[in-house]
Design an enzyme around this catalytic site. Structure first.
Site: not given
Length: 252
Positions: A158-160, A162-163
């Site tokens: 999720a983090y990767s 969205t970034k």
């Protein structure tokens, strides 16, 4: 070197209550900028604003929840009322979500929460501040992304994702406004010593630092200094770009 030779130079920091945002607010206030401390943590933002040096003038604070367009519009309007023109804004709001899990284990609710802050929230912030900056034919907009958005971090889907989306959005926006006097850029740090990082599992932090050729975390002061440059008048011929802050991990 003076980052902000023109007075007053008014900067808004979203996420100013802690971590990279707080470090950036303190650094830029010490350099003579007048700083608006904006954060979903209203009390934390107010405490930071009250403690800043007033070299550029008194700082202000307001609640700013990037998942709520009305909240961001209100925070920007309040800052503009207090300062007049907002010359620059850095958006440091972001969460990792659940980590150290493989993609097939990602919960959609957690993915949606990360997306709402890291990517949708960045669009909300951008729209609000761009509407303010464009009539002045000047502005510096910076979003804090991550090396995970370039390389992808295992166990952080999720983090990767969205970034990475944030970096793509910045590339597009930079081109949209390239002739307006408003620049739009991103910053991609590797692991920085922040409360957010301290909350991650040890194996996640080790995974990230093992990939850094300098074999250490970045420091908040290093991040703050780069943010100050990108938001300064001196950074005038770069837009749609993602600045590296990775100790040699990324070379593109």
């Amino acid at each position: 070197m003076s980052y902000f030779p023109s007075r007053p130079y008014n900067v808004a920091v979203i996420g100013a209550a802690s971590g990279i945002g707080e470090a950036a607010a303190r650094f830029m206030a010490a350099e003579g900028a007048r700083v608006a401390c904006l954060d979903a943590n209203e009390a934390g933002a107010a405490a930071v604003a009250k403690s800043l040096p007033a070299k550029g003038g008194e700082s202000v604070s307001a609640k700013a929840d990037v998942t709520d367009a009305a909240s961001i519009e209100s925070a920007i309007a309040g800052t503009a009322k207090a300062f007049g023109q907002i010359h620059a804004l850095v958006n440091c709001a972001g969460i990792t979500g659940k980590t150290n899990i493989k993609a097939h284990e990602v919960e959609l609710a957690d993915f949606d929460r990360v997306h709402a802050i890291n990517l949708r929230g960045a669009l909300i912030v951008s729209q609000a501040i761009l509407r303010h900056m464009l009539p002045h034919n000047y502005g510096r907009l910076l979003h804090v992304a991550s090396i995970a958005g370039k390389d992808g971090n295992a166990g952080m889907t999720a983090y990767s994702a969205t970034k990475a989306g944030l970096i793509g959005m910045v590339k597009s926006m930079g081109k949209d406004y390239a002739e307006t006097g408003v620049t739009v850029n991103a910053l991609a740090p590797a692991v920085i010593r922040t409360p957010l990082v301290a909350a991650l599992p040890d194996e996640t932090v080790k995974y990230m630092t093992d990939k850094i050729p300098m074999r250490r975390c970045g420091e908040l002061e290093e991040c703050a200094a780069m943010i100050a440059f990108i938001l300064s008048p001196a950074c005038s011929f770069t837009t749609g770009f993602t600045f590296d802050l990775t100790g040699g991990r990324a070379t593109y």
